[in-house]
Scaffold this motif. Sequence first.
Motif, mmCIF file in Angstrom:
data_model
loop_
_atom_site.group_PDB
_atom_site.id
_atom_site.type_symbol
_atom_site.label_atom_id
_atom_site.label_comp_id
_atom_site.label_asym_id
_atom_site.label_seq_id
_atom_site.Cartn_x
_atom_site.Cartn_y
_atom_site.Cartn_z
ATOM 1 N N ILE A 42 0.854 -1.182 0.000
ATOM 2 C CA ILE A 42 0.000 0.000 0.000
ATOM 3 C C ILE A 42 0.894 1.237 0.000
ATOM 4 C CG2 ILE A 42 -1.761 1.294 1.260
ATOM 5 C CD1 ILE A 42 -2.653 -1.384 2.469
ATOM 6 N N ASP A 43 0.595 2.171 -0.885
ATOM 7 C CA ASP A 43 1.288 3.454 -0.912
ATOM 8 C C ASP A 43 0.583 4.377 0.089
ATOM 9 O OD1 ASP A 43 2.698 5.714 -1.413
ATOM 10 O OD2 ASP A 43 2.051 5.929 -3.507
ATOM 11 N N PHE A 44 1.072 4.357 1.321
ATOM 12 C CA PHE A 44 0.415 5.104 2.389
ATOM 13 C C PHE A 44 0.498 6.612 2.176
ATOM 14 C CE2 PHE A 44 1.293 1.052 4.642
ATOM 15 C CZ PHE A 44 -0.008 0.726 4.950
ATOM 16 N N ASP A 45 1.597 7.079 1.556
ATOM 17 C CA ASP A 45 1.707 8.515 1.287
ATOM 18 C C ASP A 45 0.590 8.978 0.354
ATOM 19 O OD1 ASP A 45 4.012 8.766 2.854
ATOM 20 O OD2 ASP A 45 5.301 8.175 1.186
ATOM 21 N N LEU A 84 -9.362 -3.459 -0.719
ATOM 22 C CA LEU A 84 -9.525 -3.499 0.733
ATOM 23 C C LEU A 84 -10.535 -2.431 1.129
ATOM 24 C CD1 LEU A 84 -5.776 -3.631 1.830
ATOM 25 C CD2 LEU A 84 -7.380 -5.526 1.909
ATOM 26 N N SER A 85 -11.111 -2.594 2.287
ATOM 27 C CA SER A 85 -12.024 -1.559 2.777
ATOM 28 C C SER A 85 -11.199 -0.387 3.306
ATOM 29 C CB SER A 85 -12.919 -2.108 3.890
ATOM 30 O OG SER A 85 -12.175 -2.322 5.065
ATOM 31 N N PHE A 86 -11.846 0.748 3.415
ATOM 32 C CA PHE A 86 -11.197 1.942 3.955
ATOM 33 C C PHE A 86 -10.657 1.675 5.352
ATOM 34 C CE2 PHE A 86 -11.688 5.711 6.651
ATOM 35 C CZ PHE A 86 -10.774 6.562 6.046
ATOM 36 N N GLN A 87 -11.451 0.985 6.181
ATOM 37 C CA GLN A 87 -11.046 0.703 7.560
ATOM 38 C C GLN A 87 -9.798 -0.177 7.614
ATOM 39 O OE1 GLN A 87 -12.161 2.137 10.258
ATOM 40 N NE2 GLN A 87 -13.656 3.298 9.090
ATOM 41 N N GLN A 88 -9.698 -1.144 6.707
ATOM 42 C CA GLN A 88 -8.522 -2.015 6.692
ATOM 43 C C GLN A 88 -7.262 -1.212 6.359
ATOM 44 O OE1 GLN A 88 -10.181 -4.793 3.825
ATOM 45 N NE2 GLN A 88 -10.009 -6.457 5.324
ATOM 46 N N VAL A 89 -7.361 -0.352 5.363
ATOM 47 C CA VAL A 89 -6.204 0.459 4.984
ATOM 48 C C VAL A 89 -5.859 1.434 6.096
ATOM 49 C CG1 VAL A 89 -5.314 2.124 3.310
ATOM 50 C CG2 VAL A 89 -6.733 0.221 2.534
ATOM 51 N N ARG A 90 -6.859 2.024 6.721
ATOM 52 C CA ARG A 90 -6.629 2.969 7.809
ATOM 53 C C ARG A 90 -5.969 2.284 9.012
ATOM 54 N NH1 ARG A 90 -10.125 3.902 11.501
ATOM 55 N NH2 ARG A 90 -9.587 5.449 13.020
ATOM 56 N N ARG A 91 -6.421 1.079 9.341
ATOM 57 C CA ARG A 91 -5.805 0.331 10.454
ATOM 58 C C ARG A 91 -4.345 0.030 10.150
ATOM 59 N NH1 ARG A 91 -10.941 -2.327 11.208
ATOM 60 N NH2 ARG A 91 -10.333 -3.902 9.698
ATOM 61 N N LEU A 114 1.261 0.276 10.863
ATOM 62 C CA LEU A 114 2.528 -0.004 10.187
ATOM 63 C C LEU A 114 3.353 1.233 9.850
ATOM 64 C CD1 LEU A 114 1.203 -2.719 7.697
ATOM 65 C CD2 LEU A 114 2.351 -3.082 9.891
ATOM 66 N N THR A 115 2.801 2.410 10.014
ATOM 67 C CA THR A 115 3.533 3.619 9.645
ATOM 68 C C THR A 115 3.635 4.564 10.823
ATOM 69 O OG1 THR A 115 1.585 4.868 8.940
ATOM 70 C CG2 THR A 115 2.618 3.447 7.289
#
Length: 146
Positions: A7-10, A34-41, A46-47
């Motif tokens: 995932i490109d978190f930036d 992925l759902s928004f919540q999964q990426v947000r978690r 992880l960052t």
Amino acid sequence: MKNNIEIDFDEFVNILNEKGKSEAVLLSRKKYDLSFQQVRRRLLKLTDYCYDSSQRIYIHKSKVAVDSGFMTIDELNSSIPKENTHKGFMSLSGHVPNSSFDELIKELIKDRLMELNKYVSINHETKTLIINTKNLKKDCFDLVEI
């Protein structure tokens, strides 16, 4: 495997901060499946990004301005008038009284003693130390006996 997705978190944070949650939901669903919540978690886990509630955006922890509300030692010293200086030099007469700093220390000690007074009292006549364990437990403190 959804756990191995890069995932490109930036990019996610930029979209979330600039375009809003609805665009971030679309990005997470379309690009990463992925759902928004999964990426947000994952972002929070992880960052080094965190949510700044005052600005209502996600920012990197290195950019977070730490404002503890307390003055630094330099700020305290700069507010004290330099009475003992003469042409840029300090006198070497030993202990220089710093009454405002001493008063600050006294007030801090008084506050700490008032806090302890809620839990502990001493009877000098009977040489007894009385500890109010109900108040300790109510304020979520543990008593450690040495």
